[in-house]
Scaffold this motif. Structure first.
Motif, PDB file in Angstrom:
ATOM      1  N   ILE A  20       0.824  -1.205   0.000  1.00  0.00           N
ATOM      2  CA  ILE A  20       0.000   0.000   0.000  1.00  0.00           C
ATOM      3  C   ILE A  20       0.859   1.256   0.000  1.00  0.00           C
ATOM      4  O   ILE A  20       1.944   1.284   0.582  1.00  0.00           O
ATOM      5  CB  ILE A  20      -0.958  -0.019   1.225  1.00  0.00           C
ATOM      6  CG1 ILE A  20      -1.905   1.169   1.195  1.00  0.00           C
ATOM      7  CG2 ILE A  20      -0.199  -0.074   2.524  1.00  0.00           C
ATOM      8  CD1 ILE A  20      -3.046   1.050   2.188  1.00  0.00           C
ATOM      9  N   ASP A  21       0.368   2.293  -0.676  1.00  0.00           N
ATOM     10  CA  ASP A  21       1.003   3.607  -0.607  1.00  0.00           C
ATOM     11  C   ASP A  21      -0.086   4.661  -0.689  1.00  0.00           C
ATOM     12  O   ASP A  21      -1.054   4.515  -1.446  1.00  0.00           O
ATOM     13  CB  ASP A  21       1.996   3.804  -1.754  1.00  0.00           C
ATOM     14  CG  ASP A  21       2.789   5.091  -1.587  1.00  0.00           C
ATOM     15  OD1 ASP A  21       3.717   5.107  -0.762  1.00  0.00           O
ATOM     16  OD2 ASP A  21       2.476   6.090  -2.262  1.00  0.00           O
ATOM     17  N   ARG A  33      -5.143  14.803   5.121  1.00  0.00           N
ATOM     18  CA  ARG A  33      -6.011  13.785   4.526  1.00  0.00           C
ATOM     19  C   ARG A  33      -5.299  13.045   3.400  1.00  0.00           C
ATOM     20  O   ARG A  33      -4.338  13.533   2.816  1.00  0.00           O
ATOM     21  CB  ARG A  33      -7.286  14.437   3.949  1.00  0.00           C
ATOM     22  CG  ARG A  33      -8.085  15.311   4.890  1.00  0.00           C
ATOM     23  CD  ARG A  33      -8.725  14.541   6.030  1.00  0.00           C
ATOM     24  NE  ARG A  33      -9.580  13.449   5.621  1.00  0.00           N
ATOM     25  CZ  ARG A  33     -10.884  13.557   5.328  1.00  0.00           C
ATOM     26  NH1 ARG A  33     -11.478  14.741   5.383  1.00  0.00           N
ATOM     27  NH2 ARG A  33     -11.600  12.502   4.996  1.00  0.00           N
ATOM     28  N   ILE A  34      -5.820  11.896   3.057  1.00  0.00           N
ATOM     29  CA  ILE A  34      -5.322  11.131   1.909  1.00  0.00           C
ATOM     30  C   ILE A  34      -5.917  11.724   0.630  1.00  0.00           C
ATOM     31  O   ILE A  34      -7.119  11.977   0.553  1.00  0.00           O
ATOM     32  CB  ILE A  34      -5.714   9.648   2.036  1.00  0.00           C
ATOM     33  CG1 ILE A  34      -5.006   9.004   3.235  1.00  0.00           C
ATOM     34  CG2 ILE A  34      -5.384   8.882   0.751  1.00  0.00           C
ATOM     35  CD1 ILE A  34      -5.435   7.568   3.524  1.00  0.00           C
ATOM     36  N   ASN A  81     -14.869  10.780  -2.427  1.00  0.00           N
ATOM     37  CA  ASN A  81     -14.418  11.021  -1.056  1.00  0.00           C
ATOM     38  C   ASN A  81     -13.935   9.692  -0.481  1.00  0.00           C
ATOM     39  O   ASN A  81     -14.302   8.615  -0.972  1.00  0.00           O
ATOM     40  CB  ASN A  81     -15.563  11.549  -0.192  1.00  0.00           C
ATOM     41  CG  ASN A  81     -16.075  12.885  -0.680  1.00  0.00           C
ATOM     42  OD1 ASN A  81     -15.318  13.713  -1.170  1.00  0.00           O
ATOM     43  ND2 ASN A  81     -17.377  13.091  -0.552  1.00  0.00           N
ATOM     44  N   PHE A  82     -13.145   9.754   0.604  1.00  0.00           N
ATOM     45  CA  PHE A  82     -12.631   8.521   1.196  1.00  0.00           C
ATOM     46  C   PHE A  82     -13.776   7.591   1.596  1.00  0.00           C
ATOM     47  O   PHE A  82     -13.720   6.386   1.340  1.00  0.00           O
ATOM     48  CB  PHE A  82     -11.752   8.818   2.418  1.00  0.00           C
ATOM     49  CG  PHE A  82     -11.092   7.580   2.944  1.00  0.00           C
ATOM     50  CD1 PHE A  82      -9.873   7.168   2.437  1.00  0.00           C
ATOM     51  CD2 PHE A  82     -11.703   6.808   3.926  1.00  0.00           C
ATOM     52  CE1 PHE A  82      -9.267   6.000   2.903  1.00  0.00           C
ATOM     53  CE2 PHE A  82     -11.105   5.645   4.393  1.00  0.00           C
ATOM     54  CZ  PHE A  82      -9.887   5.248   3.876  1.00  0.00           C
ATOM     55  N   GLU A  83     -14.826   8.156   2.203  1.00  0.00           N
ATOM     56  CA  GLU A  83     -15.923   7.292   2.660  1.00  0.00           C
ATOM     57  C   GLU A  83     -16.631   6.573   1.516  1.00  0.00           C
ATOM     58  O   GLU A  83     -17.230   5.519   1.716  1.00  0.00           O
ATOM     59  CB  GLU A  83     -16.934   8.070   3.512  1.00  0.00           C
ATOM     60  CG  GLU A  83     -17.434   9.347   2.905  1.00  0.00           C
ATOM     61  CD  GLU A  83     -16.619  10.571   3.334  1.00  0.00           C
ATOM     62  OE1 GLU A  83     -17.232  11.649   3.442  1.00  0.00           O
ATOM     63  OE2 GLU A  83     -15.401  10.450   3.538  1.00  0.00           O
ATOM     64  N   ASP A  84     -16.530   7.127   0.288  1.00  0.00           N
ATOM     65  CA  ASP A  84     -17.150   6.488  -0.876  1.00  0.00           C
ATOM     66  C   ASP A  84     -16.450   5.189  -1.261  1.00  0.00           C
ATOM     67  O   ASP A  84     -17.070   4.310  -1.875  1.00  0.00           O
ATOM     68  CB  ASP A  84     -17.136   7.435  -2.090  1.00  0.00           C
ATOM     69  CG  ASP A  84     -17.947   8.706  -1.860  1.00  0.00           C
ATOM     70  OD1 ASP A  84     -18.929   8.641  -1.098  1.00  0.00           O
ATOM     71  OD2 ASP A  84     -17.585   9.752  -2.428  1.00  0.00           O
ATOM     72  N   ILE A  85     -15.165   5.093  -0.965  1.00  0.00           N
ATOM     73  CA  ILE A  85     -14.416   3.891  -1.361  1.00  0.00           C
ATOM     74  C   ILE A  85     -13.906   3.097  -0.160  1.00  0.00           C
ATOM     75  O   ILE A  85     -13.180   2.121  -0.321  1.00  0.00           O
ATOM     76  CB  ILE A  85     -13.240   4.248  -2.303  1.00  0.00           C
ATOM     77  CG1 ILE A  85     -12.266   5.222  -1.633  1.00  0.00           C
ATOM     78  CG2 ILE A  85     -13.740   4.800  -3.625  1.00  0.00           C
ATOM     79  CD1 ILE A  85     -10.980   5.434  -2.425  1.00  0.00           C
ATOM     80  N   ALA A  86     -14.315   3.486   1.049  1.00  0.00           N
ATOM     81  CA  ALA A  86     -13.824   2.809   2.257  1.00  0.00           C
ATOM     82  C   ALA A  86     -14.179   1.324   2.263  1.00  0.00           C
ATOM     83  O   ALA A  86     -13.348   0.481   2.644  1.00  0.00           O
ATOM     84  CB  ALA A  86     -14.383   3.487   3.510  1.00  0.00           C
ATOM     85  N   ASP A  87     -15.383   0.975   1.844  1.00  0.00           N
ATOM     86  CA  ASP A  87     -15.783  -0.439   1.814  1.00  0.00           C
ATOM     87  C   ASP A  87     -14.924  -1.228   0.828  1.00  0.00           C
ATOM     88  O   ASP A  87     -14.536  -2.370   1.102  1.00  0.00           O
ATOM     89  CB  ASP A  87     -17.262  -0.577   1.447  1.00  0.00           C
ATOM     90  CG  ASP A  87     -18.185  -0.179   2.597  1.00  0.00           C
ATOM     91  OD1 ASP A  87     -17.700  -0.059   3.740  1.00  0.00           O
ATOM     92  OD2 ASP A  87     -19.387   0.023   2.342  1.00  0.00           O
ATOM     93  N   THR A  88     -14.643  -0.622  -0.305  1.00  0.00           N
ATOM     94  CA  THR A  88     -13.783  -1.268  -1.312  1.00  0.00           C
ATOM     95  C   THR A  88     -12.391  -1.508  -0.742  1.00  0.00           C
ATOM     96  O   THR A  88     -11.803  -2.582  -0.919  1.00  0.00           O
ATOM     97  CB  THR A  88     -13.685  -0.383  -2.575  1.00  0.00           C
ATOM     98  OG1 THR A  88     -14.994  -0.166  -3.095  1.00  0.00           O
ATOM     99  CG2 THR A  88     -12.819  -1.026  -3.636  1.00  0.00           C
ATOM    100  N   LEU A 110      -4.205   5.829   6.863  1.00  0.00           N
ATOM    101  CA  LEU A 110      -5.303   4.932   6.516  1.00  0.00           C
ATOM    102  C   LEU A 110      -6.154   4.618   7.743  1.00  0.00           C
ATOM    103  O   LEU A 110      -7.385   4.659   7.696  1.00  0.00           O
ATOM    104  CB  LEU A 110      -4.743   3.642   5.915  1.00  0.00           C
ATOM    105  CG  LEU A 110      -5.778   2.623   5.446  1.00  0.00           C
ATOM    106  CD1 LEU A 110      -6.661   3.199   4.351  1.00  0.00           C
ATOM    107  CD2 LEU A 110      -5.094   1.344   4.968  1.00  0.00           C
ATOM    108  N   SER A 111      -5.503   4.326   8.851  1.00  0.00           N
ATOM    109  CA  SER A 111      -6.197   3.996  10.085  1.00  0.00           C
ATOM    110  C   SER A 111      -7.053   5.165  10.561  1.00  0.00           C
ATOM    111  O   SER A 111      -8.201   4.985  11.002  1.00  0.00           O
ATOM    112  CB  SER A 111      -5.171   3.604  11.152  1.00  0.00           C
ATOM    113  OG  SER A 111      -5.803   3.305  12.361  1.00  0.00           O
TER     114      SER A 111
END
Length: 197
Positions: A20-21, A33-34, A81-88, A110-111
């Motif tokens: 991961i990066d 933020r990422i 947004n991060f929350e849009d792809i968090a499940d993925t 990430l955490s």
């Protein structure tokens, strides 16, 4: 609950490692933020799956960060947004061991992003190619490019997540083969012990 691998006696070739990066808006996991993530899954020394995405951090990307990774506000304005792809992301890293060059930096971001939306990933096992490189190679420094050059891994771009992950995957493959052949490290337990010794 999706989580890290638990079987520490599992053979290295049977483990799904996720390299991961992340690229970020700054250096503080709590404040910044990422803005890009790239992940590559490796099993039995082969790449089995990949995921990369720009991320809209919903904050301005400062000039200092842009000067490092080249990602500007216009590039991310239509990105998820991060929350849009968090499940993925969770599905991708589940039942895996996380790998990175200076993994603590990427994992802290990430955490923190995951925690904001209710996921706890603190139990994941981390393997740091920076620490392993220090144990295995005698070179001038242990930056990603220096280690890559030492191992004759060629790339002309650094500091974009996908490029850095591709290089880190090759470094990790080299390291694991060396540990297996020369140090007789064959299980996750022995790998973690070598890393922490």
């Amino acid at each position: 609950m999706k989580e890290s691998i638990k079987n520490m006696s599992k053979l290295i070739e049977d483990i799904r490692f996720v390299v991961i990066d992340v690229e970020t808006t700054g250096l503080s996991p709590k404040k910044d933020r990422i803005c890009e993530i790239s992940m590559v899954a490796v099993k039995n020394f082969e790449i089995v799956s990949e995921f990369s995405s720009l991320i809209n951090p919903n904050v301005d990307i400062p000039a200092e960060a842009f000067n490092i990774h080249g990602i500007d506000n216009s590039m991310v304005e239509r990105s998820p947004n991060f929350e849009d792809i968090a499940d993925t992301i969770m599905d991708f890293i589940s039942e895996s061991v996380l790998v990175g060059h200076n993994i603590e930096f990427d994992f802290a971001f990430l955490s923190n992003e995951m925690r904001k939306i209710g996921y706890d990933i603190e139990n994941f096992i981390l393997i740091d190619t920076l620490t392993l490189s220090r144990k295995l190679y005698l070179i001038e420094n242990y930056k990603l490019k220096t280690v890559a050059d030492h191992l004759n891994i060629n790339t002309d771009r650094y500091h974009r997540a996908q490029n850095d992950v591709e290089v880190t995957v090759k470094i990790f493959q080299n390291i694991i083969r060396t540990l297996k052949d020369e140090y007789k490290i064959s299980t996750l337990d022995s790998l973690v012990n070598f890393l922490n010794y």
